[in-house]
Write an enzyme that holds these catalytic residues in place. Structure first.
Site, PDB file in Angstrom:
ATOM      1  N   ARG A 234       0.880  -1.363   0.223  1.00  0.00           N
ATOM      2  CA  ARG A 234       0.155  -0.653  -0.171  1.00  0.00           C
ATOM      3  C   ARG A 234       0.830   1.030   0.119  1.00  0.00           C
ATOM      4  O   ARG A 234       2.068   1.073   0.666  1.00  0.00           O
ATOM      5  CB  ARG A 234      -0.682   0.346   1.182  1.00  0.00           C
ATOM      6  CG  ARG A 234      -1.615  -0.626   1.141  1.00  0.00           C
ATOM      7  CD  ARG A 234      -3.443  -0.452   0.071  1.00  0.00           C
ATOM      8  NE  ARG A 234      -3.843  -1.186  -0.034  1.00  0.00           N
ATOM      9  CZ  ARG A 234      -4.241  -2.675  -0.812  1.00  0.00           C
ATOM     10  NH1 ARG A 234      -2.771  -3.222  -1.515  1.00  0.00           N
ATOM     11  NH2 ARG A 234      -5.769  -3.144  -1.320  1.00  0.00           N
ATOM     12  N   GLU A 263      -2.787   7.400  -5.297  1.00  0.00           N
ATOM     13  CA  GLU A 263      -2.822   6.571  -6.688  1.00  0.00           C
ATOM     14  C   GLU A 263      -4.146   6.568  -7.325  1.00  0.00           C
ATOM     15  O   GLU A 263      -4.550   6.343  -8.080  1.00  0.00           O
ATOM     16  CB  GLU A 263      -2.134   5.222  -6.033  1.00  0.00           C
ATOM     17  CG  GLU A 263      -2.855   4.686  -5.538  1.00  0.00           C
ATOM     18  CD  GLU A 263      -2.698   2.383  -5.603  1.00  0.00           C
ATOM     19  OE1 GLU A 263      -3.462   2.540  -5.959  1.00  0.00           O
ATOM     20  OE2 GLU A 263      -1.422   2.611  -5.671  1.00  0.00           O
ATOM     21  N   HIS A 295       0.320  -0.026  -9.704  1.00  0.00           N
ATOM     22  CA  HIS A 295      -0.736  -1.115  -9.125  1.00  0.00           C
ATOM     23  C   HIS A 295      -1.411  -2.664 -10.351  1.00  0.00           C
ATOM     24  O   HIS A 295      -2.106  -3.456  -9.948  1.00  0.00           O
ATOM     25  CB  HIS A 295      -2.032  -0.761  -8.655  1.00  0.00           C
ATOM     26  CG  HIS A 295      -2.059  -1.219  -7.520  1.00  0.00           C
ATOM     27  ND1 HIS A 295      -2.785  -0.590  -6.282  1.00  0.00           N
ATOM     28  CD2 HIS A 295      -2.483  -2.984  -6.603  1.00  0.00           C
ATOM     29  CE1 HIS A 295      -3.301  -1.508  -5.024  1.00  0.00           C
ATOM     30  NE2 HIS A 295      -3.163  -2.094  -5.861  1.00  0.00           N
TER      31      HIS A 295
END
Length: 336
Positions: A234, A263, A295
């Site tokens: 994360r 993000e 991601h």
């Protein structure tokens, strides 16, 4: 059940539609992410399915409850974007996919390490331009190095197993040490010791109040000079500004991230024709010793299939009143 999917992409629709042939739920896919402005789209559905950057705060939970939504199905492991107090208050069950494919994320972390180290991304671009020089492409042998693993859950364990072939010395930091890993030679130490002795540091832990900005200016001073930091967990596990400062001071040697604190404004979108109004990500991208992916660590065929199967099974279990406790997220299930 009739389910509304938010933040859906082509691969979500492909894999969920295919796997749903054995479940027969009614699925509708929205490209937009769930937030206070889009929650109205949930009207008429029985359940809502969300991903990492959807926003399920107290306001959204209240709106979902008003639309008679009783199930929030996460197609991911993390749940830091969900207000669990509000979920309990409004009687909304939250289910997740706790371990869809630890190997997929672990393999991506390894890809970041090898790419950053051997600079294959730079070599690829050079060759395409007819530049066959080897100047400034020197890396190091991963074999025999000390690798620090922060978090020894399913992904951390998969990462360790994957890198054993390099015969490194493993250090680990986790409030709950894994006895099997200890028996296999993994040494559990304090975070400060791990940072000070590791050549490569890889983060594999969830985001919580305890882990928020766990890599910060205060403990970056302990980092072994020239060390590599990898984050596939994360974005908010690290203080990005402090990490950039450490890179500029040449304390931290390199950075590979698949996640970013802000993000949700950038990732999963094509912004190639737009001016990106984020000075921090612009600085990260400009640094030659930084590698950013958007991601994608989870994005393998095997992981997508498992995510779809577990998520749809969770929805069926809820509908049949047979919820798997390991997939149920709530305050009482977290010991709070």
């Amino acid at each position: 059940m009739k389910v509304a999917f938010f933040s859906s992409k082509s691969y979500d629709e492909e894999y969920f539609t295919n796997v749903n042939k054995t479940f027969d739920h009614k699925l509708h896919f929205f490209e937009t992410r769930l937030d206070a402005h889009t929650v109205k789209l949930a009207k008429g559905y029985q359940a809502v399915c969300i991903f990492v950057n959807d926003k399920a705060d107290a306001h959204v939970m209240r709106k979902l409850s008003q639309r008679n939504i009783k199930l929030l199905a996460l197609r991911c492991a993390g749940f830091n974007n969900v207000d669990l107090d509000a979920a309990e208050k409004y009687g909304i069950t939250v289910l997740r996919v706790p371990a869809y494919s630890p190997r997929a994320v672990a393999e991506h972390a390894l890809a970041l390490i090898l790419t950053l180290n051997r600079k294959t991304h730079k070599a690829y671009n050079r060759i395409r331009e007819g530049n066959f020089s080897l100047e400034r492409l020197t890396g190091f042998n991963v074999s025999g190095k000390t690798i620090g693993v922060v978090g020894s859950g399913a992904i951390g364990r998969a990462f360790i197993q994957l890198l054993k072939g390099f015969e490194p010395h493993f250090l680990a930091f986790d409030p709950y040490p894994n006895e099997q890993l200890k028996n296999e030679g993994v040494e559990y130490v304090s975070l400060e010791k791990l940072l000070s002795e590791s050549d490569i540091i890889s983060l594999h832990c969830p985001l919580s109040p305890e882990t928020h900005k766990m890599i910060n200016a205060q403990n970056l001073k302990y980092v072994k000079q020239g060390a590599m930091l990898i984050n596939t967990s994360r974005g908010k596990l690290i203080d990005t500004e402090a990490v950039i400062d450490s890179l500029r001071k040449k304390q931290l040697g390199s950075l590979g991230i698949d996640v970013y604190a802000e993000e949700e404004k950038l990732f999963f979108k094509d912004l190639s024709e737009m001016i990106i109004d984020d000075d921090t990500i612009a600085r990260l991208i400009s640094l030659p010793n930084v590698l950013v992916t958007a991601h994608q660590a989870f994005l393998t065929r095997e992981a997508l299939e498992q995510i779809a199967e577990t998520t749809l099974q969770n929805i069926s279990d809820f509908n049949n009143g047979q919820i798997a406790e390991t997939n149920h997220v709530g305050r009482k299930h977290l010991g709070k």
